[in-house]
Structures are given as C-alpha cells and as structure tokens.
Write an enzyme that holds these catalytic residues in place. Structure first.
Site, PDB file in Angstrom:
ATOM      1  N   MET A  30       1.059  -1.184  -0.341  1.00  0.00           N
ATOM      2  CA  MET A  30       0.000   0.416  -0.096  1.00  0.00           C
ATOM      3  C   MET A  30       0.470   1.476   0.032  1.00  0.00           C
ATOM      4  O   MET A  30       0.567   2.308   0.130  1.00  0.00           O
ATOM      5  CB  MET A  30      -0.909  -0.213   1.262  1.00  0.00           C
ATOM      6  N   HIS A  34       9.057   1.200   3.030  1.00  0.00           N
ATOM      7  CA  HIS A  34      10.244   1.219   3.981  1.00  0.00           C
ATOM      8  C   HIS A  34      11.196   0.381   3.427  1.00  0.00           C
ATOM      9  O   HIS A  34      10.628  -1.068   2.664  1.00  0.00           O
ATOM     10  CB  HIS A  34       9.532   0.935   6.004  1.00  0.00           C
ATOM     11  N   HIS A  37       9.422  -3.554   2.980  1.00  0.00           N
ATOM     12  CA  HIS A  37       8.950  -3.762   1.516  1.00  0.00           C
ATOM     13  C   HIS A  37      10.172  -4.283   0.627  1.00  0.00           C
ATOM     14  O   HIS A  37      10.283  -5.073  -0.074  1.00  0.00           O
ATOM     15  CB  HIS A  37       8.461  -2.533   1.375  1.00  0.00           C
ATOM     16  N   LYS A 149       4.717  -9.609   9.269  1.00  0.00           N
ATOM     17  CA  LYS A 149       4.874  -8.553  10.413  1.00  0.00           C
ATOM     18  C   LYS A 149       3.004  -9.166  10.444  1.00  0.00           C
ATOM     19  O   LYS A 149       1.960  -9.376  11.525  1.00  0.00           O
ATOM     20  CB  LYS A 149       4.749  -7.600   9.941  1.00  0.00           C
TER      21      LYS A 149
HETATM   22  P1  AMP Z   1       1.579  -2.692   3.752  1.00  0.00           P
HETATM   23  O1  AMP Z   1       2.371  -1.919   2.533  1.00  0.00           O
HETATM   24  O2  AMP Z   1       1.668  -2.689   5.046  1.00  0.00           O
HETATM   25  O3  AMP Z   1      -0.182  -3.535   2.963  1.00  0.00           O
HETATM   26  O4  AMP Z   1       2.481  -3.966   3.876  1.00  0.00           O
HETATM   27  C1  AMP Z   1       2.963  -5.047   1.923  1.00  0.00           C
HETATM   28  C2  AMP Z   1       3.898  -6.350   2.446  1.00  0.00           C
HETATM   29  O5  AMP Z   1       4.681  -5.562   2.937  1.00  0.00           O
HETATM   30  C3  AMP Z   1       2.998  -6.360   3.357  1.00  0.00           C
HETATM   31  O6  AMP Z   1       3.099  -8.234   2.651  1.00  0.00           O
HETATM   32  C4  AMP Z   1       3.301  -6.670   4.340  1.00  0.00           C
HETATM   33  O7  AMP Z   1       3.287  -7.575   5.609  1.00  0.00           O
HETATM   34  C5  AMP Z   1       5.154  -7.027   4.829  1.00  0.00           C
HETATM   35  N1  AMP Z   1       5.715  -5.814   5.248  1.00  0.00           N
HETATM   36  C6  AMP Z   1       5.675  -4.508   5.941  1.00  0.00           C
HETATM   37  N2  AMP Z   1       5.376  -4.395   7.072  1.00  0.00           N
HETATM   38  C7  AMP Z   1       6.932  -5.016   6.983  1.00  0.00           C
HETATM   39  C8  AMP Z   1       8.157  -5.115   7.776  1.00  0.00           C
HETATM   40  N3  AMP Z   1       9.053  -4.923   9.013  1.00  0.00           N
HETATM   41  N4  AMP Z   1       9.189  -6.292   7.671  1.00  0.00           N
HETATM   42  C9  AMP Z   1       8.857  -7.032   6.691  1.00  0.00           C
HETATM   43  N5  AMP Z   1       7.645  -7.491   6.127  1.00  0.00           N
HETATM   44  C10 AMP Z   1       6.649  -6.670   6.299  1.00  0.00           C
END
Ligand code: AMP
Length: 280
Positions: A30, A34, A37, A149
């Site tokens: 989304m 960081h 990702h 996470k």
């Molecule tokens: P999001 O953009 O928050 O929807 O996350 C996208 C993907 O990145 C999802 O599969 C999350 O689980 C993964 N993700 C988010 N934070 C972390 C983290 N600290 N370490 C590893 N993967 C992460």
C-alpha cells in the site's frame, strides 16, 4: 523499472514474459515503502525472473475512514526506493482499474477472519481477500511475497489461494525491525517523536513476556504486557494473545513442543500498530 497504471498495458508485457518462460514474482503493497517492503522485493528477485510490485491503498480493507484518510501516500519517494531496489515493474492502478464495478464479493474463512485482527477490524480480511484475489487474477504471478508482520494476513492469503484453486506459491518473509526493535511499518511515519519513542516498548515487552512465559506461563506473560501498557497514558492495548502458530487459536497452556506465537495490536496515540513474536 517500468511503471504501469493500466491493466491493458501491463497484460501484454507480462504475457510476453510468460512466453519466454520467465517466472513472475509479485509483491503487493500500500506504499509509503520502507526496508521491510524492499526485503520482499529482494526475496522475489532472488527466486523470480521478473518482480512486480503494486502500490494501491485498498479502501475495502479499511474499517475506519480516518485510518484510510490519514494513510501515508508518497509515490515519488516510493518510486525511487523501488528503482534503487532493482524492482522490474511498478503497477500503480487507480481505484477504477481495480474495482470497475462495486465489488461485493464475500469470502468465507471460517473462524480465521473472526479472531484477532478480524475481530478488532470487522470486514478487514474480506477487503484484503478482494484486493489480493483481483491482483492475483491481473498479474497471475508464480510466487507472491508477504511479510510475517501481518501473520494472520499470510494465513488468510494461503486460504484464499486454496479457495481459488490457484497454484500461486505464497512466501512468508521475516519481519524487518528498526534499530530499537520496533517493527518497520508505513504507519510509523505518522507517529510524533514522542509517540515513536514510546512505541519501542512494544517489541521490548513482547520479549519480556516471552521470557516470563517460559518461566511462569501464559497468564503471567499476558499480565506483564497488560500492566505495563496500562501505565502509559498515550497507549491503549487492543489485544495481546498467545496462540498456536499453526491455527492462531488461543492457547491455554504453553508447551515448548507446540509452535506458538504472540500477537499484539496497540494504539500509540491515534496510530494502531501490530507486531508478533514466535515463542519457540
Ligand atoms: P503494506 O504496505 O503495509 O500493506 O505491506 C505490504 C507488505 O509488506 C505486506 O506483505 C506486509 O506484511 C509487508 N511488510 C510490512 N512491514 C514489514 C516489515 N516490517 N517486515 C517485513 N515485511 C513487512
């Protein structure tokens, strides 16, 4: 890195890759990217020929309108990070591209979407399943990479792939953390300096509870987390549970030979953060 905003342009590109027998890896996000990702991008690059990252803030998975409105959006910084991470394709669709009709699909994940995050964010996993299914149909990757996470999310996505009768391989990747242990999250950027400092108590408490768990059991471990967080006025515990790592059912007893995991959701100010820790 090639950037696509339209499915009609992305499709022929991916079709050409498939014709050359190239493996496609997919990393849905989304945005507000960081290093967590980027670690998923690296894992995809290690085992796939082409890595596609999507950035789409999915409205259907937000049960709280304010959370959706304040979700950080920084497409230019994200694009630079992905270019530096050698991502091959960035897919940046509009809402109309993903949901051309009002999407009303409803999924049945049994108890799995009614506990933990599902209980505290009603409808969240239905929205996750809607968008992940749509992306899987558009991109048809060989492998898709998700962060541990969002541990429960990984289980939901695996259940979704089963329901879809799909061969997509779901790879769960380790949690990346900041130097003080806080799990990296797009939402960390929304914390004030004070809140950011306070948030570092989350991983520390989870570790402390893990040690207590081994000595004094589940109730003692939970009590530590509840008590210490209740003493901080900027913090509100949403849940802290110790569960089977295989089923996510809450455990009454801790046996070292049963794979267990603790999962937490905490409001620091208005920002809701989640984390988890394997306990064996
Ligand atoms: P999001 O953009 O928050 O929807 O996350 C996208 C993907 O990145 C999802 O599969 C999350 O689980 C993964 N993700 C988010 N934070 C972390 C983290 N600290 N370490 C590893 N993967 C992460």
């Amino acid at each position: 890195m090639i950037i696509f905003t339209k499915i009609e342009q992305l499709h022929p590109y991916l079709e050409a890759q498939r014709k050359q027998n190239k493996n496609i890896g997919f990393v849905p996000t989304m945005g507000a990217l960081h290093q967590g990702h980027i670690s998923l991008i690296k894992q995809s690059k290690n085992s796939c020929d082409i890595t596609v990252c999507s950035i789409f803030v999915n409205p259907t998975q937000f049960n709280d309108k304010n959370d959706l409105a304040r979700y950080p959006r920084m497409p230019e910084k994200d694009t630079d990070l992905l270019k530096n991470g050698d991502c091959d394709v960035l897919f940046l669709p509009s809402i109309n591209e993903i949901y051309p009709k009002k999407n009303t699909s409803n999924f049945d994940f049994g108890y799995l979407d009614k506990i933990l995050e599902g209980e505290h964010r009603p409808g969240h996993f239905n929205g996750v399943a809607q968008v992940v299914k749509r992306f899987f149909e558009i991109i048809q990757p060989h492998k898709a990479f998700f962060g541990s996470k969002d541990y429960q999310q990984v289980m939901i996505v695996k259940a979704l792939v089963k329901q879809m009768n799909s061969k997509i391989e779901i790879i769960a990747c380790p949690i990346l953390r900041e130097a003080d242990g806080l799990a990296m999250s797009s939402r960390n950027a929304l914390l004030s300096e004070d809140e950011r400092q306070i948030a570092s108590i989350i991983p520390k408490l989870m570790m402390e509870a893990k040690l207590t768990l081994n000595k004094n059991g589940i109730e003692a471990a939970k009590a530590i987390v509840i008590k210490q967080l209740s003493e901080l006025k900027q913090v509100k515990l949403d849940y802290y549970e110790i569960c089977s790592a295989n089923t996510l059912c809450a455990l009454d007893d801790f046996h070292k030979n049963e794979k267990a995991i603790s999962l937490i959701a905490v409001f620091v100010g208005k920002i809701r953060l989640i984390d988890n820790l394997e306990l064996n």
